[in-house]
Scaffold this active site. Structure first.
Site, mmCIF file in Angstrom:
data_model
loop_
_atom_site.group_PDB
_atom_site.id
_atom_site.type_symbol
_atom_site.label_atom_id
_atom_site.label_comp_id
_atom_site.label_asym_id
_atom_site.label_seq_id
_atom_site.Cartn_x
_atom_site.Cartn_y
_atom_site.Cartn_z
ATOM 1 N N HIS A 1 5.720 -8.708 -3.901
ATOM 2 C CA HIS A 1 4.320 -8.980 -3.533
ATOM 3 C C HIS A 1 3.956 -10.443 -3.770
ATOM 4 O O HIS A 1 3.471 -10.783 -4.852
ATOM 5 C CB HIS A 1 3.379 -8.108 -4.379
ATOM 6 C CG HIS A 1 3.465 -6.654 -4.078
ATOM 7 N ND1 HIS A 1 2.827 -6.078 -3.002
ATOM 8 C CD2 HIS A 1 4.128 -5.653 -4.701
ATOM 9 C CE1 HIS A 1 3.083 -4.783 -2.982
ATOM 10 N NE2 HIS A 1 3.873 -4.492 -3.986
ATOM 11 N N GLY B 1 0.869 -1.173 0.000
ATOM 12 C CA GLY B 1 0.000 0.000 0.000
ATOM 13 C C GLY B 1 0.901 1.217 0.000
ATOM 14 O O GLY B 1 2.028 1.135 -0.483
ATOM 15 N N GLU B 2 0.434 2.316 0.554
ATOM 16 C CA GLU B 2 1.302 3.480 0.699
ATOM 17 C C GLU B 2 1.784 3.545 2.136
ATOM 18 O O GLU B 2 0.999 3.759 3.064
ATOM 19 C CB GLU B 2 0.574 4.766 0.288
ATOM 20 C CG GLU B 2 0.725 5.091 -1.186
ATOM 21 C CD GLU B 2 2.176 5.066 -1.677
ATOM 22 O OE1 GLU B 2 2.455 4.354 -2.661
ATOM 23 O OE2 GLU B 2 3.045 5.732 -1.067
ATOM 24 N N SER B 3 3.107 3.378 2.325
ATOM 25 C CA SER B 3 3.645 3.294 3.682
ATOM 26 C C SER B 3 3.364 4.558 4.489
ATOM 27 O O SER B 3 3.094 4.493 5.694
ATOM 28 C CB SER B 3 5.145 3.004 3.638
ATOM 29 O OG SER B 3 5.800 3.926 2.794
ATOM 30 N N CYS C 1 6.435 -5.249 0.723
ATOM 31 C CA CYS C 1 6.573 -3.948 0.054
ATOM 32 C C CYS C 1 6.419 -2.799 1.049
ATOM 33 O O CYS C 1 7.319 -2.568 1.846
ATOM 34 C CB CYS C 1 5.605 -3.834 -1.115
ATOM 35 S SG CYS C 1 6.059 -2.492 -2.230
ATOM 36 N N ILE D 1 6.577 -3.547 -7.323
ATOM 37 C CA ILE D 1 5.812 -2.369 -7.723
ATOM 38 C C ILE D 1 6.282 -1.160 -6.932
ATOM 39 O O ILE D 1 6.120 -1.114 -5.713
ATOM 40 C CB ILE D 1 4.302 -2.611 -7.508
ATOM 41 C CG1 ILE D 1 3.847 -3.770 -8.400
ATOM 42 C CG2 ILE D 1 3.505 -1.350 -7.815
ATOM 43 C CD1 ILE D 1 2.409 -4.167 -8.214
ATOM 44 N N ARG D 2 6.892 -0.194 -7.618
ATOM 45 C CA ARG D 2 7.479 0.965 -6.919
ATOM 46 C C ARG D 2 8.188 0.449 -5.654
ATOM 47 O O ARG D 2 7.998 0.968 -4.557
ATOM 48 C CB ARG D 2 6.398 1.993 -6.567
ATOM 49 C CG ARG D 2 5.882 2.779 -7.792
ATOM 50 C CD ARG D 2 4.704 3.686 -7.459
ATOM 51 N NE ARG D 2 4.950 4.523 -6.312
ATOM 52 C CZ ARG D 2 5.390 5.776 -6.351
ATOM 53 N NH1 ARG D 2 5.618 6.366 -7.497
ATOM 54 N NH2 ARG D 2 5.585 6.459 -5.243
ATOM 55 N N GLU E 1 1.471 -11.887 -2.712
ATOM 56 C CA GLU E 1 0.010 -11.957 -2.838
ATOM 57 C C GLU E 1 -0.440 -11.767 -4.282
ATOM 58 O O GLU E 1 -1.588 -12.060 -4.612
ATOM 59 C CB GLU E 1 -0.654 -10.932 -1.911
ATOM 60 C CG GLU E 1 -0.555 -9.465 -2.317
ATOM 61 C CD GLU E 1 0.766 -8.782 -1.928
ATOM 62 O OE1 GLU E 1 1.733 -9.500 -1.609
ATOM 63 O OE2 GLU E 1 0.811 -7.547 -1.967
ATOM 64 N N ARG F 1 12.862 3.804 0.050
ATOM 65 C CA ARG F 1 11.584 3.732 -0.661
ATOM 66 C C ARG F 1 11.756 4.034 -2.151
ATOM 67 O O ARG F 1 12.635 4.805 -2.522
ATOM 68 C CB ARG F 1 10.587 4.739 -0.077
ATOM 69 C CG ARG F 1 10.145 4.420 1.347
ATOM 70 C CD ARG F 1 9.193 5.493 1.863
ATOM 71 N NE ARG F 1 8.054 5.662 0.974
ATOM 72 C CZ ARG F 1 7.419 6.815 0.790
ATOM 73 N NH1 ARG F 1 7.804 7.899 1.397
ATOM 74 N NH2 ARG F 1 6.390 6.874 -0.028
#
Lengths: 295, 187
Positions: free
Chosen positions: B168, B46-48, B75, B132-133, B170, B106
């Site tokens: 990830h 998600g967004e940390s 992530c 992803i990023r 998942e 990051r």
């Protein structure tokens, strides 16, 4: 070792990471910073927010790259930017700039009245607006990695977003109970690719994340959209057209995370100052509606 | 066994799906009291910055730091597990939960168009790593074991019963055995 970039899994994957969050429209690096500090999962870099586009009229185009780059340099969260419907050259420019997501948006003046962008041709993921399931599946068929309701941007009035979300969710539920032999006729009626119609019938959801947008102005609006089935929320004019953007931004972020808890919602909805004034959508003429752009 | 998945923001649904493929029950963790009945915790992607802010604001940080059972961060979750975090501009960020002796940078591979899939190997088995990023683990202490490397930098590390993954699992159907490894830590 082989490396793959720009795959559908990577595009939809980024959309998955944005779930349960708020994507905020910003026009300056300072606003982007406020959004990030408030807990936004991404920002949408724009020259003007939809409320101002609506007021000022004229042709609305992709933002100046220098504005987008200044915002990309100011924050560490993903940065999105808008292109006109069908304007693949604007999209090529945004991909070159390195934006993380492109919104092929009805808020800008359409560049093509018959065709949307072939989004498979890009490495960067796209989000597109939809008012019903057929429109959503056509955009996904073209390669969109995320769908959002169109709502009626720049009005601060959630009524159209509610209408579109209820429509899409209702049409999805209907597909799940149809017998197999009725799905082709249903695909024809929806004007949607048959394979995607079958996928939705089997899974009971869109194959990409389904977000809400267009008129969300308060924490309660955000919670309403989440309870109706949205997986995240875009807030356009609602934050920086309110009297206290910082507090409004934080409150909407918390409302999306705790959308199903009225006790939390009551607490965070207090003392936020004035929400954006907004307009009555029924007072807009047909030409003033943004949601009817795209097909 | 019940696994808790921190569900403040991010792709927590995908972790639930992966666990149910393995026949494992899971619940979403949103409030401090949700931590009491679970046997392991997953901190999702998600967004940390977003997850960190809400975890601190809604009183979950102390509970997570005192949680003695296995924790896996993927992530954004790996970023939050770290002792030190740098952002892409090399500025220190006070967002992490200090659960493992690692430093993380990051968005270390660049923006979304640099996100990538590649083959990784664990326990002799090949699977797809989805980045992803993604962050990079730039330093790890002596107590930290490197389990998987990519281009000679660690992408999955372990310290006691804590795991940090910069990819990830998942999102890869062929990476379910990573969950089995994580669940084996519950003993």
């Amino acid at each position: 070792m082989d490396i793959l970039k720009g795959t559908q899994r990577l595009k939809v994957g980024l959309a998955e990471m944005l779930k349960g969050g708020v994507i905020m429209d910003v026009t300056t690096p300072e606003q982007a910073k406020i959004a990030e500090d408030a807990g936004a999962v991404a920002v949408m870099a724009l020259e003007r927010v939809p409320a101002d586009i609506r007021k000022e009229g004229g042709v609305a185009r992709m933002a100046d790259p220098s504005i987008i780059e200044a915002i990309m340099d100011a924050v560490t969260i993903p940065v999105m930017a808008k292109v006109r419907i069908g304007h693949f050259a604007e999209a090529q420019i945004l991909e070159e700039l390195g934006v993380d997501f492109i919104d092929e948006s009805e808020v800008l003046t359409p560049a093509d009245e018959e065709h949307h962008i072939d989004k498979h041709a890009f490495k960067v993921p796209f989000v597109c607006g939809a008012r019903d399931l057929g429109e959503a599946l056509r955009r996904i068929g073209e390669g969109a990695a995320m769908i959002r309701t169109k709502g009626e941007a720049g009005t601060g009035n959630v009524v159209e977003a509610v209408r579109h979300m209820r429509k899409i969710m209702g049409q999805i539920r209907r597909l799940t109970v149809l017998p197999e032999e009725e799905l082709m006729t249903e695909a024809k009626k929806l004007g949607a690719p048959y394979e995607l119609v079958r996928w939705v019938a089997e899974h009971g959801k869109l194959p990409v994340p389904n977000f809400a947008a267009g008129g969300i102005a308060t924490p309660a609006d955000a919670a309403l959209m989440m309870q109706l089935g949205a997986e995240s929320v875009f807030v356009g004019s609602g934050i920086f057209k309110s009297s206290d953007p910082e507090r409004m931004a934080k409150a909407i972020v918390e409302a999306v995370a705790y959308y199903d808890n009225p006790r939390v919602l009551a607490r965070i909805s207090r003392g936020l100052g004035k929400a954006m004034k907004g307009v009555d959508v029924t007072k807009l003429s047909e030409e003033e509606l943004l949601q009817t752009r795209g097909w | 066994m019940v696994v808790g998945i921190l569900s403040i923001q991010g792709d927590f649904e995908e972790h639930k799906k992966a666990l149910s493929e393995l026949g494992i029950d899971s619940i979403f963790v949103k409030y401090p009291e949700d931590l009491s009945g679970i046997d392991a915790l997953i901190i999702p992607g998600g967004e940390s910055t977003t997850i960190s802010r809400l975890v601190k604001k809604w009183g979950l940080l102390e509970g997570i730091q005192k949680f003695e059972k296995p924790i896996m961060g993927t992530c954004a979750g790996a970023i939050l597990m770290a002792e030190y975090v740098l952002n892409e501009f090399d500025e220190a960020e006070d967002i992490s939960f200090h659960l493992m002796d690692i430093s993380v940078k990051r968005n270390a591979f660049g923006r979304q168009i640099e996100s990538f899939e590649t083959k990784l190997k664990f326990q002799g088995k090949e699977f797809t790593g989805v980045f992803i990023r993604a962050p990079k683990i730039t330093r790890h202490g002596d107590a930290v074991k490197v389990l998987i490397e990519y281009q000679s930098s660690p992408v999955m590390v372990q310290q006691g019963n804590k795991l940090a993954l910069t990819f990830h699992p998942e999102l890869s159907p062929d990476a379910l055995f990573i969950y089995e490894y994580f669940l084996s830590l519950t003993g």
